[in-house]
Design a protein around this motif. Structure first.
Motif, PDB file in Angstrom:
ATOM      1  N   GLY A 213      -9.811 -14.671  65.762  1.00  0.00           N
ATOM      2  CA  GLY A 213     -10.006 -15.855  66.593  1.00  0.00           C
ATOM      3  C   GLY A 213      -8.879 -16.847  66.457  1.00  0.00           C
ATOM      4  O   GLY A 213      -9.054 -18.044  66.701  1.00  0.00           O
ATOM      5  N   ASP A 214      -7.700 -16.356  66.097  1.00  0.00           N
ATOM      6  CA  ASP A 214      -6.544 -17.213  65.844  1.00  0.00           C
ATOM      7  C   ASP A 214      -5.472 -16.964  66.900  1.00  0.00           C
ATOM      8  O   ASP A 214      -5.601 -16.065  67.745  1.00  0.00           O
ATOM      9  CB  ASP A 214      -6.003 -16.945  64.439  1.00  0.00           C
ATOM     10  CG  ASP A 214      -5.136 -18.066  63.892  1.00  0.00           C
ATOM     11  OD1 ASP A 214      -4.961 -19.082  64.590  1.00  0.00           O
ATOM     12  OD2 ASP A 214      -4.620 -17.912  62.761  1.00  0.00           O
ATOM     13  N   ILE A 215      -4.391 -17.723  66.852  1.00  0.00           N
ATOM     14  CA  ILE A 215      -3.305 -17.650  67.812  1.00  0.00           C
ATOM     15  C   ILE A 215      -1.964 -17.710  67.090  1.00  0.00           C
ATOM     16  O   ILE A 215      -1.905 -18.077  65.914  1.00  0.00           O
ATOM     17  CB  ILE A 215      -3.386 -18.804  68.847  1.00  0.00           C
ATOM     18  CG1 ILE A 215      -3.421 -20.164  68.126  1.00  0.00           C
ATOM     19  CG2 ILE A 215      -4.598 -18.630  69.748  1.00  0.00           C
ATOM     20  CD1 ILE A 215      -3.448 -21.366  69.064  1.00  0.00           C
ATOM     21  N   ASP A 216      -0.892 -17.335  67.800  1.00  0.00           N
ATOM     22  CA  ASP A 216       0.431 -17.443  67.175  1.00  0.00           C
ATOM     23  C   ASP A 216       1.218 -18.651  67.680  1.00  0.00           C
ATOM     24  O   ASP A 216       2.210 -19.030  67.058  1.00  0.00           O
ATOM     25  CB  ASP A 216       1.242 -16.149  67.333  1.00  0.00           C
ATOM     26  CG  ASP A 216       1.466 -15.725  68.781  1.00  0.00           C
ATOM     27  OD1 ASP A 216       1.357 -16.577  69.673  1.00  0.00           O
ATOM     28  OD2 ASP A 216       1.751 -14.530  69.013  1.00  0.00           O
ATOM     29  N   ASN A 217       0.804 -19.250  68.782  1.00  0.00           N
ATOM     30  CA  ASN A 217       1.428 -20.467  69.301  1.00  0.00           C
ATOM     31  C   ASN A 217       0.357 -21.358  69.914  1.00  0.00           C
ATOM     32  O   ASN A 217      -0.528 -20.862  70.642  1.00  0.00           O
ATOM     33  CB  ASN A 217       2.467 -20.141  70.380  1.00  0.00           C
ATOM     34  CG  ASN A 217       3.780 -19.657  69.805  1.00  0.00           C
ATOM     35  OD1 ASN A 217       4.716 -20.434  69.631  1.00  0.00           O
ATOM     36  ND2 ASN A 217       3.859 -18.361  69.501  1.00  0.00           N
ATOM     37  N   GLY A 218       0.412 -22.652  69.619  1.00  0.00           N
ATOM     38  CA  GLY A 218      -0.576 -23.564  70.159  1.00  0.00           C
ATOM     39  C   GLY A 218      -0.050 -24.975  70.278  1.00  0.00           C
ATOM     40  O   GLY A 218       0.910 -25.362  69.601  1.00  0.00           O
ATOM     41  N   ALA A 219      -0.666 -25.743  71.162  1.00  0.00           N
ATOM     42  CA  ALA A 219      -0.274 -27.138  71.368  1.00  0.00           C
ATOM     43  C   ALA A 219      -1.518 -28.001  71.464  1.00  0.00           C
ATOM     44  O   ALA A 219      -2.573 -27.553  71.937  1.00  0.00           O
ATOM     45  CB  ALA A 219       0.573 -27.285  72.635  1.00  0.00           C
ATOM     46  N   ALA A 220      -1.407 -29.232  71.012  1.00  0.00           N
ATOM     47  CA  ALA A 220      -2.526 -30.173  71.075  1.00  0.00           C
ATOM     48  C   ALA A 220      -2.029 -31.525  71.575  1.00  0.00           C
ATOM     49  O   ALA A 220      -0.915 -31.951  71.260  1.00  0.00           O
ATOM     50  CB  ALA A 220      -3.173 -30.335  69.691  1.00  0.00           C
ATOM     51  N   LEU A 221      -2.869 -32.170  72.353  1.00  0.00           N
ATOM     52  CA  LEU A 221      -2.618 -33.523  72.837  1.00  0.00           C
ATOM     53  C   LEU A 221      -3.726 -34.412  72.293  1.00  0.00           C
ATOM     54  O   LEU A 221      -4.911 -34.111  72.475  1.00  0.00           O
ATOM     55  CB  LEU A 221      -2.618 -33.554  74.370  1.00  0.00           C
ATOM     56  CG  LEU A 221      -2.394 -34.920  75.033  1.00  0.00           C
ATOM     57  CD1 LEU A 221      -0.993 -35.436  74.737  1.00  0.00           C
ATOM     58  CD2 LEU A 221      -2.619 -34.815  76.539  1.00  0.00           C
ATOM     59  N   ILE A 222      -3.347 -35.485  71.608  1.00  0.00           N
ATOM     60  CA  ILE A 222      -4.332 -36.341  70.937  1.00  0.00           C
ATOM     61  C   ILE A 222      -4.143 -37.791  71.350  1.00  0.00           C
ATOM     62  O   ILE A 222      -3.017 -38.302  71.367  1.00  0.00           O
ATOM     63  CB  ILE A 222      -4.219 -36.225  69.402  1.00  0.00           C
ATOM     64  CG1 ILE A 222      -4.464 -34.775  68.959  1.00  0.00           C
ATOM     65  CG2 ILE A 222      -5.188 -37.170  68.699  1.00  0.00           C
ATOM     66  CD1 ILE A 222      -4.303 -34.561  67.473  1.00  0.00           C
TER      67      ILE A 222
END
Length: 337
Positions: A213-222
């Motif tokens: 359930g994981d990823i190798d690339n991700g982005a977050a906006l906070i």
């Protein structure tokens, strides 16, 4: 006065902490080492002439010569070992993250609060990096006006991908494992807590992470409670090295740390052109920061002070990471209380 320390976990970072304590930290003594890997204990104990070696953490806690415990074991062990060490009467330094589940993290927070007479410090080493500390000072002195946005890149080298895959089952996910450092920096620089989190990402190069359930690339906006903003990008597939970059934008300017992850000040010119080598991993990039944070831990014990980094910092940063994980899974914006 010398602080006698027992170190648990002798992997890459754990061994660096142990080596710093043994040879580079003033007024500290590496008195005991512990690992479930017998060869690690035996090698360090004999080559560095360490008095005690243990293969069982609870057995090490019976050693009353010790004053403090440094925890650099697997993330899944942190909360349990923090609780056991504090209950046994030791000061505790623990590597990030505080834990891998919010329920156990909150229980560990209660234990730390209960044992307020002991020094507890969490390993957010970037605050002890000279460049990050300098940027904080410039911001506080008003050089960029009021901070309004932070942009963070945390890119691990693809050369370390096999280790990341092997650890994926127990890492807590990309945002918990990697971006938690950036979430802590954001709280530190913006002086605010997260309000809402949106995250996206995927397995773009290594489908093996999807199994967990994981990823190798991700982005977050906070968005933070004081209406400031954060943009975060984490990757496990960086080809040019270990790239940690941070920018804080203010109303009157901006400050950047690590725009190019230079290995040193050397520029090479040859038939391949003009090149600058990059740092290869976190141990190289934050070598001085790791030394400074353990020195601070020892100094706090000696002078009966509390570290600037608290258990609450660990809780808040992991809360953001879990919100990002939830947003990634559901496709929805997650609001934090």
């Amino acid at each position: 006065m010398h602080i006698k320390i027992g170190a648990v976990g002798l992997g890459r970072l754990g061994r660096l902490h142990a080596e710093n304590i043994a040879f580079r930290i003033s007024q500290a003594e590496l008195t005991a080492v512990c690992s479930i890997v017998k060869e690690e204990v035996d090698t360090v104990k004999s080559s560095w002439n360490i008095p005690y070696g243990y293969y069982d953490f609870e057995e090490m806690l019976q050693n009353k010569e010790l004053n403090a415990i440094v925890i650099a074991s697997s993330s899944t062990e942190h909360c349990r070992q923090i609780s056991q060490a504090l209950a046994a009467g030791f000061h505790v330094f623990c590597e990030k993250p505080l834990g891998v589940g919010m329920e156990e993290i909150r229980l560990a927070q209660q234990v730390v609060t209960k044992h307020s007479d002991k020094v507890f410090q969490l390993g957010f080493m970037r605050r002890y990096d000279t460049s990050y500390a300098y940027a904080k000072k410039k911001i506080e002195e008003g050089f960029i006006g009021e901070p309004i946005l932070i942009r963070c890149y945390g890119l691990d080298p693809v050369s370390a991908i096999n280790g990341a895959i092997a650890f994926a089952e127990n890492s807590g996910g990309l945002f918990s494992d990697m971006a938690v450092h950036d979430f802590d920096l954001a709280r530190w620089y913006l002086n605010s807590e997260a309000n809402k989190v949106s995250a996206i990402g995927g397995c773009y190069a290594y489908q093996e992470f999807a199994r967990y359930g994981d990823i190798d690339n991700g982005a977050a906006l906070i968005q933070f409670k004081n209406n400031t903003m954060g943009i975060f990008y984490a990757s496990r597939t960086c080809n040019h090295g270990y790239h940690i970059e941070t920018e804080i934008v203010g109303t009157k300017g901006s400050v950047r740390i690590g725009t190019v992850p230079y290995k040193n000040l050397v520029t090479i010119t040859n038939e391949q052109g003009v090149t600058n080598e990059c740092v290869c991993d976190f141990l190289e990039r934050f070598e001085v920061a790791y030394l400074n944070e353990i020195q601070n831990f020892v100094d706090c014990i000696i002078h009966n002070k509390k570290p600037d980094i608290t258990v609450e910092d660990g809780v808040k940063s992991v809360e953001i990471a879990y919100a990002a994980n939830k947003s990634l899974a559901t496709g929805q914006t997650v609001y934090l209380d």
